[in-house]
Design a protein around this motif. Structure first.
Motif, mmCIF file in Angstrom:
data_model
loop_
_atom_site.group_PDB
_atom_site.id
_atom_site.type_symbol
_atom_site.label_atom_id
_atom_site.label_comp_id
_atom_site.label_asym_id
_atom_site.label_seq_id
_atom_site.Cartn_x
_atom_site.Cartn_y
_atom_site.Cartn_z
ATOM 1 N N GLU A 282 0.829 -1.204 0.000
ATOM 2 C CA GLU A 282 0.000 0.000 0.000
ATOM 3 C C GLU A 282 0.862 1.253 0.000
ATOM 4 O OE1 GLU A 282 -4.093 1.025 2.102
ATOM 5 O OE2 GLU A 282 -2.409 1.325 3.479
ATOM 6 N N GLN A 283 1.978 1.231 0.729
ATOM 7 C CA GLN A 283 2.872 2.387 0.739
ATOM 8 C C GLN A 283 3.451 2.646 -0.649
ATOM 9 O OE1 GLN A 283 5.834 2.205 3.904
ATOM 10 N NE2 GLN A 283 4.404 1.094 5.212
ATOM 11 N N LEU A 284 3.834 1.562 -1.349
ATOM 12 C CA LEU A 284 4.372 1.717 -2.699
ATOM 13 C C LEU A 284 3.324 2.294 -3.646
ATOM 14 C CD1 LEU A 284 6.630 1.250 -4.776
ATOM 15 C CD2 LEU A 284 5.751 -1.083 -5.062
ATOM 16 N N ILE A 285 2.100 1.833 -3.523
ATOM 17 C CA ILE A 285 1.017 2.347 -4.369
ATOM 18 C C ILE A 285 0.831 3.848 -4.138
ATOM 19 C CG2 ILE A 285 -1.489 2.260 -4.713
ATOM 20 C CD1 ILE A 285 -1.277 -0.791 -4.195
ATOM 21 N N GLN A 286 0.889 4.255 -2.882
ATOM 22 C CA GLN A 286 0.750 5.681 -2.571
ATOM 23 C C GLN A 286 1.914 6.476 -3.138
ATOM 24 O OE1 GLN A 286 -1.802 7.129 -1.131
ATOM 25 N NE2 GLN A 286 -2.950 5.345 -0.423
ATOM 26 N N GLN A 287 3.141 5.947 -2.986
ATOM 27 C CA GLN A 287 4.326 6.651 -3.474
ATOM 28 C C GLN A 287 4.276 6.864 -4.983
ATOM 29 O OE1 GLN A 287 7.603 4.205 -2.205
ATOM 30 N NE2 GLN A 287 7.151 4.505 -0.024
ATOM 31 N N LEU A 288 3.739 5.890 -5.710
ATOM 32 C CA LEU A 288 3.693 5.965 -7.167
ATOM 33 C C LEU A 288 2.446 6.681 -7.690
ATOM 34 C CD1 LEU A 288 4.974 2.365 -8.026
ATOM 35 C CD2 LEU A 288 6.250 4.506 -8.183
ATOM 36 N N GLY A 289 1.605 7.138 -6.769
ATOM 37 C CA GLY A 289 0.401 7.851 -7.180
ATOM 38 C C GLY A 289 -0.637 6.966 -7.835
ATOM 39 N N LEU A 290 -0.700 5.701 -7.397
ATOM 40 C CA LEU A 290 -1.607 4.738 -8.029
ATOM 41 C C LEU A 290 -2.834 4.419 -7.172
ATOM 42 C CD1 LEU A 290 1.040 2.204 -9.416
ATOM 43 C CD2 LEU A 290 -0.154 4.014 -10.667
ATOM 44 N N ALA A 291 -3.043 5.172 -6.112
ATOM 45 C CA ALA A 291 -4.212 4.916 -5.266
ATOM 46 C C ALA A 291 -5.488 5.019 -6.095
ATOM 47 C CB ALA A 291 -4.254 5.917 -4.111
ATOM 48 N N GLY A 292 -6.310 3.987 -6.012
ATOM 49 C CA GLY A 292 -7.550 3.950 -6.764
ATOM 50 C C GLY A 292 -7.415 3.365 -8.150
ATOM 51 N N ARG A 293 -6.178 3.136 -8.612
ATOM 52 C CA ARG A 293 -5.978 2.579 -9.957
ATOM 53 C C ARG A 293 -5.892 1.056 -9.940
ATOM 54 N NH1 ARG A 293 -4.822 5.816 -14.445
ATOM 55 N NH2 ARG A 293 -5.343 3.809 -15.376
ATOM 56 N N ILE A 294 -5.464 0.478 -8.829
ATOM 57 C CA ILE A 294 -5.277 -0.977 -8.739
ATOM 58 C C ILE A 294 -6.399 -1.556 -7.883
ATOM 59 C CG2 ILE A 294 -3.728 -2.842 -8.050
ATOM 60 C CD1 ILE A 294 -1.397 -0.871 -8.331
ATOM 61 N N ARG A 295 -7.036 -2.577 -8.400
ATOM 62 C CA ARG A 295 -8.150 -3.202 -7.674
ATOM 63 C C ARG A 295 -7.674 -4.505 -7.036
ATOM 64 N NH1 ARG A 295 -13.554 -5.737 -10.475
ATOM 65 N NH2 ARG A 295 -14.591 -6.453 -8.560
ATOM 66 N N PHE A 296 -7.899 -4.649 -5.733
ATOM 67 C CA PHE A 296 -7.573 -5.874 -5.009
ATOM 68 C C PHE A 296 -8.863 -6.605 -4.650
ATOM 69 C CE2 PHE A 296 -3.749 -3.444 -4.540
ATOM 70 C CZ PHE A 296 -2.734 -4.384 -4.439
ATOM 71 N N VAL A 297 -8.906 -7.918 -4.883
ATOM 72 C CA VAL A 297 -10.057 -8.734 -4.479
ATOM 73 C C VAL A 297 -9.525 -9.938 -3.708
ATOM 74 C CG1 VAL A 297 -11.523 -8.028 -6.399
ATOM 75 C CG2 VAL A 297 -10.062 -10.028 -6.662
ATOM 76 N N SER A 298 -10.251 -10.365 -2.687
ATOM 77 C CA SER A 298 -9.811 -11.516 -1.886
ATOM 78 C C SER A 298 -11.028 -12.291 -1.397
ATOM 79 C CB SER A 298 -8.968 -11.056 -0.696
ATOM 80 O OG SER A 298 -9.721 -10.216 0.166
ATOM 81 N N GLY A 299 -10.787 -13.523 -0.954
ATOM 82 C CA GLY A 299 -11.862 -14.369 -0.442
ATOM 83 C C GLY A 299 -12.869 -14.770 -1.492
#
Length: 416
Positions: A282-299
């Motif tokens: 999550e920290q890397l996603i924030q650093q690269l400005g990708l918040a909201g661009r990558i979708r995570f699904v689990s379960g």
């Protein structure tokens, strides 16, 4: 009495934690037990929590633990102190350790001392606790699968760590490896799933490769299949890998995705994994400005995962190391074109039916993905070749046949 070769076998499969959503070991137990039952054998899975999902024809025997990684340290109650295994599990977690392989092996010995006569063969799924040596001393025919040496996980985690304190915590959590190294050297029957794993296990644990048998695992090609009625998204990447496990290399895919967005601004990335709030991913996603661009699904269910594969333009396997590489095989079985690293056993699985790039290279991943996005014909060719390769070389029916043959060899040696 009929010869042992002609009889269906009574098999106990041991798993210290076996939920299929928790990793490859749970998937292995599910499919191997099902395939063995399909072949006419009787199978019980004996597992600690998180418990497995099993075919209804497979017996299930739970060995309850404190399950501290779900329940937390404060779940300890006075009644739990009557069990030494509980005390060991709790005190180890309190100090940053991971005692589940050891404590599960203690509980397995306690159960099988009373009920081991029910089974022709005991098959341990990478517990490698001291209790496994006790089962061997008791005269119970024991086979152990080692998917890959966890020493690989330790090296990669240490290399990815950012501080002395973090390295200290990583070493403490992996302290069970000392036990596993001592146990595996004394086991009589060890089997693994790929030639890469055989060589790595031999190197890291001081064994001869010839003393480790090989039975490749399979892919459920009935469940993991093409769904031509579902249209592919024009620009969707998909990956199935643990978000914060350095071994799985998601960081390199995220960096590659950030590069690709300049040329492919509509490109989506779907990751089948649980994103840990505040974790490194999550920290890397924030650093690269990708918040909201990558979708995570689990379960999600297997059926939903197959639908996601059907929608994907390309499946990416960014792993630094794989003892086998189930995500690659499952994507190929679904006729999705695959970009894979050369980490561990992945070349054995994908062969020439995927684009391969060096592990730990975001630039190489980005270049390979870009080339496939620009070449629909190549994507179609890889999709067909991937499905054909899995059908030809990897199936659970074949795995069960080879594993049952291995069991019989072990039994014949014991009778001899």
């Amino acid at each position: 009495m009929a010869p042992v070769q002609a009889q269906p076998l009574r098999i106990a499969l041991l798993g210290y934690r076996s939920n299929p959503h928790g990793g490859g070991q749970g998937i292995y137990l599910y499919y191997l037990s099902k395939a063995l039952v399909d072949a006419g054998h009787r199978v019980d899975v004996i597992s600690g929590p998180p418990y497995p999902r099993l075919d209804p024809r497979v017996g299930f025997i739970p060995l309850q633990s404190l399950d501290l990684y779900r329940n937390g340290l404060r779940s300890l109650r006075p009644r739990h102190l009557s069990s030494m295994s509980n005390v060991i599990e709790w005190s180890s977690k309190l100090t940053g350790g991971f005692a589940e392989p050891y404590t599960f092996s203690r509980r397995a010995v306690k159960f099988l001392r009373r009920h081991g006569h029910r089974y022709d063969i005991i098959h341990d799924n990478q517990c490698l606790g001291y209790g496994m040596l006790e089962l061997q001393r008791m005269g119970l025919p024991l086979v152990t699968t080692v998917h890959h040496p966890i020493t690989s996980d330790l090296r990669i985690a240490l290399a990815a760590s950012n501080s002395f304190r973090e390295r200290l915590l990583i070493r403490r959590w992996h302290s069970f490896l000392g036990m596993q190294a001592r146990v595996i050297r004394q086991l009589h029957h060890v089997v693994t799933v790929s030639e890469t794993s055989r060589q790595d296990i031999a190197r890291d644990f001081g064994l001869q490769p010839a003393g480790i048998d090989l039975v490749p695992i399979g892919i459920d090609t009935e469940q993991f299949r093409p769904l031509p009625e579902i249209p592919r998204r024009p620009q969707r990447l998909m990956a199935t890998c643990s978000a914060d496990a350095p071994l799985k290399g998601l960081r390199y895919l995220i960096r590659a995705y950030a590069q690709l967005l300049s040329q492919w601004p509509e490109l989506e990335l779907l990751v089948v994994s649980k994103l840990r709030p505040g974790g490194e991913t999550e920290q890397l996603i924030q650093q690269l400005g990708l918040a909201g661009r990558i979708r995570f699904v689990s379960g999600i269910s297997t059926e939903q995962m197959v639908k996601y594969y059907a929608e994907a333009t390309i499946a990416v396997v960014p792993s630094v190391y794989e003892g086998f590489g189930l995500p690659a095989g499952e994507a190929m079985a679904c006729a999705v074109p695959v970009v894979s690293t050369d980490g561990g056993a992945l070349p054995e699985v994908v062969g020439d039916a995927a684009l391969q790039v060096p592990a730990k290279s975001a630039d190489a991943l980005a270049a390979a993905i870009d080339s496939l996005l620009r070449d629909p014909q190549r994507r179609e060719q890889l999709a067909r070749a991937g499905r054909e390769r899995i059908l030809e070389k990897f199936s659970w029916a074949r795995c069960a046949e080879r594993m049952a043959g291995y069991y019989r060899e072990v039994l014949l040696r014991a009778d001899g």
